[in-house]
Every structure is written in structure tokens, then in C-alpha cells.
Write a protein that holds these residues in place. Structure first.
Motif, short mmCIF file in Angstrom:
data_model
loop_
_atom_site.label_atom_id
_atom_site.label_comp_id
_atom_site.label_asym_id
_atom_site.label_seq_id
_atom_site.Cartn_x
_atom_site.Cartn_y
_atom_site.Cartn_z
N SER A 65 -56.18 5.56 -25.46
CA SER A 65 -55.18 6.60 -25.24
C SER A 65 -54.37 6.78 -26.51
CB SER A 65 -54.26 6.21 -24.09
OG SER A 65 -53.21 7.14 -23.99
N LEU A 66 -54.10 8.02 -26.88
CA LEU A 66 -53.26 8.30 -28.04
C LEU A 66 -51.92 8.86 -27.60
CD1 LEU A 66 -56.00 9.86 -30.34
CD2 LEU A 66 -55.15 7.51 -30.34
N GLY A 67 -51.71 8.93 -26.31
CA GLY A 67 -50.46 9.44 -25.75
C GLY A 67 -49.69 8.30 -25.12
N ARG A 68 -49.59 8.35 -23.80
CA ARG A 68 -48.88 7.29 -23.07
C ARG A 68 -49.57 5.96 -23.28
NH1 ARG A 68 -48.77 9.32 -17.07
NH2 ARG A 68 -48.65 7.07 -16.85
N HIS A 69 -48.78 4.92 -23.47
CA HIS A 69 -49.35 3.59 -23.72
C HIS A 69 -50.07 3.02 -22.51
CE1 HIS A 69 -47.66 3.34 -27.69
NE2 HIS A 69 -46.47 3.66 -27.21
N ASP A 70 -49.67 3.45 -21.32
CA ASP A 70 -50.30 2.92 -20.11
C ASP A 70 -51.36 3.85 -19.54
OD1 ASP A 70 -48.64 4.96 -19.27
OD2 ASP A 70 -48.01 3.93 -17.45
N ALA A 71 -51.70 4.90 -20.25
CA ALA A 71 -52.59 5.94 -19.71
C ALA A 71 -53.93 5.38 -19.27
CB ALA A 71 -52.79 7.06 -20.73
N LEU A 72 -54.52 4.50 -20.03
CA LEU A 72 -55.84 3.98 -19.67
C LEU A 72 -55.78 2.91 -18.59
CD1 LEU A 72 -57.68 3.99 -23.10
CD2 LEU A 72 -57.76 5.68 -21.28
N GLU A 73 -54.59 2.44 -18.27
CA GLU A 73 -54.43 1.50 -17.17
C GLU A 73 -54.42 2.23 -15.83
OE1 GLU A 73 -54.46 -1.91 -17.34
OE2 GLU A 73 -55.02 -1.48 -19.39
N ARG A 74 -54.16 3.54 -15.88
CA ARG A 74 -54.18 4.33 -14.66
C ARG A 74 -55.58 4.29 -14.05
NH1 ARG A 74 -53.18 9.49 -17.00
NH2 ARG A 74 -54.10 10.29 -15.10
N ARG A 75 -55.67 4.68 -12.81
CA ARG A 75 -56.95 4.69 -12.12
C ARG A 75 -57.29 6.12 -11.72
NH1 ARG A 75 -58.99 -0.28 -11.08
NH2 ARG A 75 -57.57 -1.96 -11.56
N CYS A 76 -58.58 6.39 -11.56
CA CYS A 76 -59.05 7.72 -11.19
C CYS A 76 -58.94 7.86 -9.67
CB CYS A 76 -60.47 7.95 -11.68
SG CYS A 76 -60.95 9.69 -11.62
N THR A 77 -57.72 8.00 -9.20
CA THR A 77 -57.48 8.07 -7.76
C THR A 77 -58.01 9.37 -7.14
OG1 THR A 77 -55.27 8.97 -8.15
CG2 THR A 77 -55.46 6.57 -7.87
N GLU A 78 -58.14 10.42 -7.95
CA GLU A 78 -58.62 11.70 -7.44
C GLU A 78 -60.15 11.83 -7.48
OE1 GLU A 78 -56.55 13.86 -5.98
OE2 GLU A 78 -54.99 12.36 -6.38
N CYS A 79 -60.83 10.89 -8.11
CA CYS A 79 -62.30 10.94 -8.16
C CYS A 79 -62.87 10.77 -6.76
CB CYS A 79 -62.84 9.85 -9.08
SG CYS A 79 -62.48 10.12 -10.82
N THR A 80 -63.99 11.42 -6.51
CA THR A 80 -64.61 11.33 -5.18
C THR A 80 -65.98 10.67 -5.21
OG1 THR A 80 -65.52 13.55 -5.43
CG2 THR A 80 -63.36 13.36 -4.34
N ASP A 81 -66.42 10.23 -6.39
CA ASP A 81 -67.74 9.60 -6.49
C ASP A 81 -67.58 8.12 -6.83
OD1 ASP A 81 -66.99 9.65 -9.16
OD2 ASP A 81 -68.55 11.06 -9.78
N TRP A 82 -68.57 7.53 -7.45
CA TRP A 82 -68.58 6.11 -7.78
C TRP A 82 -67.43 5.69 -8.70
CZ3 TRP A 82 -69.29 5.16 -12.98
CH2 TRP A 82 -69.83 6.22 -13.73
N ARG A 83 -66.75 6.65 -9.32
CA ARG A 83 -65.64 6.34 -10.22
C ARG A 83 -64.29 6.24 -9.51
NH1 ARG A 83 -67.99 10.82 -14.27
NH2 ARG A 83 -68.25 11.76 -12.23
N LYS A 84 -64.28 6.45 -8.19
CA LYS A 84 -63.06 6.40 -7.40
C LYS A 84 -62.31 5.09 -7.65
CE LYS A 84 -60.46 7.57 -3.71
NZ LYS A 84 -59.38 8.49 -3.96
N ASP A 85 -61.04 5.22 -8.02
CA ASP A 85 -60.12 4.10 -8.25
C ASP A 85 -60.48 3.22 -9.43
OD1 ASP A 85 -58.38 4.85 -6.18
OD2 ASP A 85 -59.62 3.83 -4.69
N MET A 86 -61.41 3.65 -10.28
CA MET A 86 -61.72 2.88 -11.48
C MET A 86 -60.66 3.16 -12.54
SD MET A 86 -65.86 3.15 -11.80
CE MET A 86 -65.96 2.00 -13.15
N LYS A 87 -60.43 2.15 -13.40
CA LYS A 87 -59.51 2.33 -14.52
C LYS A 87 -60.03 3.40 -15.46
CE LYS A 87 -57.09 -1.94 -15.48
NZ LYS A 87 -56.98 -3.03 -16.46
#
Length: 154
Positions: A65-87
Motif C-alpha cells: 500500500s502506498l496510501g493508508r498504512h493499514d490498507a493491506l491489513e484490511r480484508r475483502c469483505t465485499e468479495c463473493t468468491d474464494w477471496r471472501k474475507d482474505m487480507k
């Protein structure tokens, strides 16, 4: 005058040399493999994406991430496939691209917007002698989308 055998050897050598030159030229074409800086519509750098190739398929993952320092710690909560809730760190957001040599671009892929969870059709083209990557996400047909220009990291 050369005999038939020497003429045949000369022709074979000329063909092989020509093939080697064509192969070298094809290898000099820049590919999307590498690290790219995503720049948003305001011109601000947002993240780094690493694009790799395996068996002719190009994929891209979020690496920094080049913006928020914690951006990549977020999870893909809106994903609907195998990436659901992944960092977001390491999350594959581009998949399935293949090189179209006739058009000198990479087509047939998908790109994920991790903020919305939506996945769009994707194509990309390496431009400016390999220094930039035009990435187009679209819905169904190419003119229903938008293009971002990413910058190759040194």
C-alpha cells in the motif's frame, strides 16, 4: 556453382538464422511481468501490484500500500468468491490474462475491485517502451469501462 547438398545446408542455415532473429525480436517485447504502481484518478499513488506469468497466464496481486498504512491489513469483505474475507496483502486482483500477439495486448482476464467486491473483464497493454501499463476494466464490452495507466517500478 554449389551442389544440391551444400545449397540445402545453406538454405537450412539461413532459415534457422532467420528464425533465431525473429525469436530474439519477440523476446525483446516488454511484458506486463513486474511491479506496477497504481495511480488513482487524482494522480496519487495508491498501491503496488506484482504481475507474474505462469504457463501463459498473467496474474496480479496486491503487494504494498502506498496510501493508508493499514490498507493491506484490511480484508475483502465485499468479495463473493474464494477471496471472501482474505487480507488485501497478497490478494490476487488480476487473473486469466493471455497475450494476444496480433494486437500486442493481454486479453481475456478479470480484475477485482476489492472495495466493492465486483469483478470486471480486463485487458491490458504495455506502452511507452515498457514503462507504463494501460489496464482497462470493463463490463461485457470494452467501451463500457475505464482505463488506468500504471507505472512500472524500477
Amino acid at each position: 556453382m554449389p551442389n544440391a547438398a551444400s545449397w540445402g545446408r545453406w538454405c537450412a542455415a539461413a532459415l534457422l538464422s532467420g528464425s533465431a532473429i525473429v525469436a530474439l525480436a519477440a523476446n525483446d517485447v516488454p511484458t506486463p511481468v513486474g511491479v506496477w504502481q497504481i495511480v488513482d484518478d487524482t494522480g496519487d499513488p495508491k498501491a503496488l501490484i506484482t504481475v507474474t506469468e505462469k504457463a501463459g497466464e498473467y496474474v496480479g496481486s496486491l503487494t504494498k500500500s502506498l496510501g493508508r498504512h493499514d490498507a493491506l491489513e484490511r480484508r475483502c469483505t465485499e468479495c463473493t468468491d474464494w477471496r471472501k474475507d482474505m487480507k488485501l496483502q497478497g490478494l490476487q486482483i488480476i487473473r486469466g490474462l493471455r497475450r494476444d500477439a496480433q494486437r500486442d495486448e493481454y486479453i481475456g482476464g478479470k480484475i477485482l475491485d476489492p472495495d466493492s467486491g465486483h469483478e470486471y473483464d480486463c485487458k491490458m497493454k504495455v506502452v511507452d517502451d515498457g514503462r507504463k501499463l494501460e489496464v482497462r476494466g470493463y463490463f461485457g464490452i470494452s467501451w463500457l469501462g475505464r482505463t488506468q495507466t500504471w507505472i512500472r517500478e524500477p
